[in-house]
Design an enzyme around this catalytic site. Structure first.
Site, mmCIF file in Angstrom:
data_model
loop_
_atom_site.group_PDB
_atom_site.id
_atom_site.type_symbol
_atom_site.label_atom_id
_atom_site.label_comp_id
_atom_site.label_asym_id
_atom_site.label_seq_id
_atom_site.Cartn_x
_atom_site.Cartn_y
_atom_site.Cartn_z
ATOM 1 N N ASP B 178 20.979 45.517 20.169
ATOM 2 C CA ASP B 178 22.327 45.043 20.471
ATOM 3 C C ASP B 178 22.909 45.756 21.678
ATOM 4 O O ASP B 178 22.559 46.906 21.957
ATOM 5 C CB ASP B 178 23.262 45.335 19.299
ATOM 6 C CG ASP B 178 23.457 46.833 19.122
ATOM 7 O OD1 ASP B 178 22.534 47.482 18.580
ATOM 8 O OD2 ASP B 178 24.487 47.368 19.563
ATOM 9 N N GLY B 319 21.825 52.353 19.767
ATOM 10 C CA GLY B 319 21.670 50.912 19.672
ATOM 11 C C GLY B 319 20.619 50.411 20.648
ATOM 12 O O GLY B 319 19.663 51.132 20.951
ATOM 13 N N GLU B 320 20.760 49.156 21.091
ATOM 14 C CA GLU B 320 19.828 48.499 22.023
ATOM 15 C C GLU B 320 18.492 48.160 21.363
ATOM 16 O O GLU B 320 17.653 47.507 21.977
ATOM 17 C CB GLU B 320 19.527 49.369 23.263
ATOM 18 C CG GLU B 320 20.718 49.750 24.097
ATOM 19 C CD GLU B 320 20.323 50.635 25.298
ATOM 20 O OE1 GLU B 320 19.121 50.822 25.561
ATOM 21 O OE2 GLU B 320 21.256 51.115 25.981
ATOM 22 N N GLY B 321 18.257 48.667 20.146
ATOM 23 C CA GLY B 321 16.948 48.567 19.511
ATOM 24 C C GLY B 321 16.131 49.839 19.653
ATOM 25 O O GLY B 321 14.968 49.884 19.233
#
Lengths: 354, 354
Positions: B178, B319-321
């Protein structure tokens, strides 16, 4: 640099570089992420910078896993349900590529070197097998010294030599592993002696033993430990209650440190080796990364004593280097973050309001 | 199989296969290691077998990381020190390969797809960027519904479509990520609503806020949460207090599950998406693997609610994965162990005395 003996390795270990660690902190704060948002990955990157004496540090690759195999006379005391012949059988399994450490090493592109530093049995030659046998298993540590001081030093030298050989062949990250039926008993005794913890609190179930055998094992550890006086040094402990693979692991760590190469520490047997290495050459600690937290209580005791936070915590209790090799991609990622991420300036990303 | 809508995905998710899980247990007990000695790695292998409906399961590769970007009207309430323009700037950074998720994906050989599902700003075309914008950011969830039910469903469909596209292109492991300034506020509200936890206990510092802003953020979450009645379903929650990337992540997970492909869950925003997915299609849970435990308290609350144990615990909050992609090698290793390790019989290793 060629290092031949553990004493040369000990004298060759220099403290990691604090200035490079500070440079990593400064760089981490300029990368396109909130400050500190990569948590332990940032901390590992910081430590790799200090070891490499530059920031960003190189990605630590290629990786060589060095598995040291040895036997333990204490198996005669019934501290494990596994027969001693399994040490040799598992080393054959390592050479054939069928053990867990082989599978996990393939996943991360690591090569595996197997070193007979003290097996009781014998094996045919294999390309992966280094024959460095010091003696055919230790004496029963419950009855007297596991080995002589000269044998302990020779096993340390084996580890140093394996580290130097691996680095000469190109390795830039070393992983220490172990195989030896009965070796969690020796590891518990070493950890108890070098951390000052009560033997019962650092003795675990090893490969899986029941409560009765566990109580017996703890008593064996306590008895062996009681022969060591308060002034016993790491070499005394190693010879009296240790193991040949524990000594070789300590040598591997000192050798890696002397060459400026990070060494990943695996489970309880590797942790015992790390305590010996750090006892003999304290600055070795700066080059060690704890791969995982074994379920063996002695591993946690040793890591806490050294102030090392493990990368993984997956309830492993296998040894061989398995938990350490699973941590390799995280360690390599930490170096890549410093080397490859954009900064706020370079990417044109607005930093937060201060 | 082509799945076009979230409802088709929901209807297409079948329970994972218990017989294959049992086969993994049996195989694990015959591999050349003490029973249970690989701890969580064995458990992950067991779950991968159940997802794949065969044992050993295939190694889940190649890997596609799908990062969903969206903006949040609630940033007008001062819940983050980062300006909204950073969402677009970071997506540009993703497309240029300079962000943490790019670096970590390269380490594990994963490709990265970036999906604009609801950014407020605009960007030039880029090969990695999928334009699936539903609306230019949510409305301020502190004042009223973040989006309409139709918009929430459209964002779910986006996630389903991205999952199907990635699997059609060969992906056999999906990672959800995300990007969206303000999205931990929406995630906390969703998690509070779907777990029943008090808003204050699931609201965290996100990218790093001080105590005053945290208290304000928790009050904003509590206020939004209070508009939802006890009978609110996952779709109601999503539309009222959620985010477009949270919806798309839920869609990705349902889509992966419907196609029998494991999906790795990242931090608190992904965890919110997972709760929505499992709320809409409960059997999705069997296909989810929690990559890591974020420091955000809402992530732990969501994982506990779903009964998922995270692979890593590295104090990440980016986040971001990122935390999920760091776990990829462990997940792949778990499958390899079942597929590649020798058994006691095949390796001629003596099993322990029973």
């Amino acid at each position: 640099m060629t290092i031949l003996t553990w004493a040369e390795a000990r004298d060759g270990v220099v403290p990691v570089d604090a200035a490079s660690a500070r440079a990593a902190d400064e760089l981490n704060d300029r990368l396109t992420k909130p400050r500190g948002a990569l948590g332990q990955v940032e901390e590992i990157g910081r430590r790799l910078s200090a070891m490499a004496r530059r920031c960003p540090p190189p990605v630590p690759e290629p990786v060589t896993v060095c598995v040291f195999a040895a036997d333990h006379g204490v198996v005669a005391r019934g501290v494990t349900p596994w027969p001693q012949e399994v040490t040799v059988q598992m080393v054959a399994n390592f050479c054939a590529g069928g053990a867990a450490i082989n599978v996990l090493s393939r996943q991360v592109g690591a090569s595996v070197t197997v070193v007979d530093v003290g097996m009781a049995g014998d094996l045919p030659d294999a390309p992966e097998l280094l024959r460095r046998n010091i003696r055919r298993g230790t004496a029963d540590l419950s009855r007297g010294p596991a080995m002589t001081a000269a044998e302990a030093e020779a096993a340390l030298d084996v580890g140093v030599g394996v580290a130097c050989g691996a680095v000469r062949d190109g390795a830039r990250l070393l992983v220490g592993g172990d195989m030896g039926i009965g070796n969690t008993t020796a590891a518990a005794a070493v950890i108890s002696a070098l951390t000052g913890r009560d033997p019962a609190t650092v003795t675990g179930r090893g490969t899986g033993i029941d409560d009765v055998m566990l109580a017996h094992k703890a008593a064996v550890v306590a008895g062996a430990r009681s022969r060591l006086g308060a002034g016993s040094g790491p070499l005394d402990v190693l010879a009296e209650v240790g193991g040949l693979e524990i000594a070789a692991l300590a040598g591997l760590m000192m050798g890696g440190a002397a060459l400026g190469v990070p060494v990943l520490v695996d489970g309880v047997v590797s942790c015992a080796g790390a305590l010996v290495a750090v006892g003999l050459a304290p600055d070795t600690l700066g080059y060690l990364v704890a791969g995982h937290r074994s379920v063996e209580p002695g591993a946690s005791a040793a890591l806490e004593h050294m102030g090392l936070r493990p990368v993984l915590d997956l309830d492993l209790r296998l040894g061989e280097g398995t938990g350490a090799v699973l941590a390799v991609p995280v360690v390599q990622s930490a170096a890549r973050i410093l080397g490859e991420m954009a900064t706020f300036d370079s990417a044109g990303v607005t930093d937060k309001d201060q």
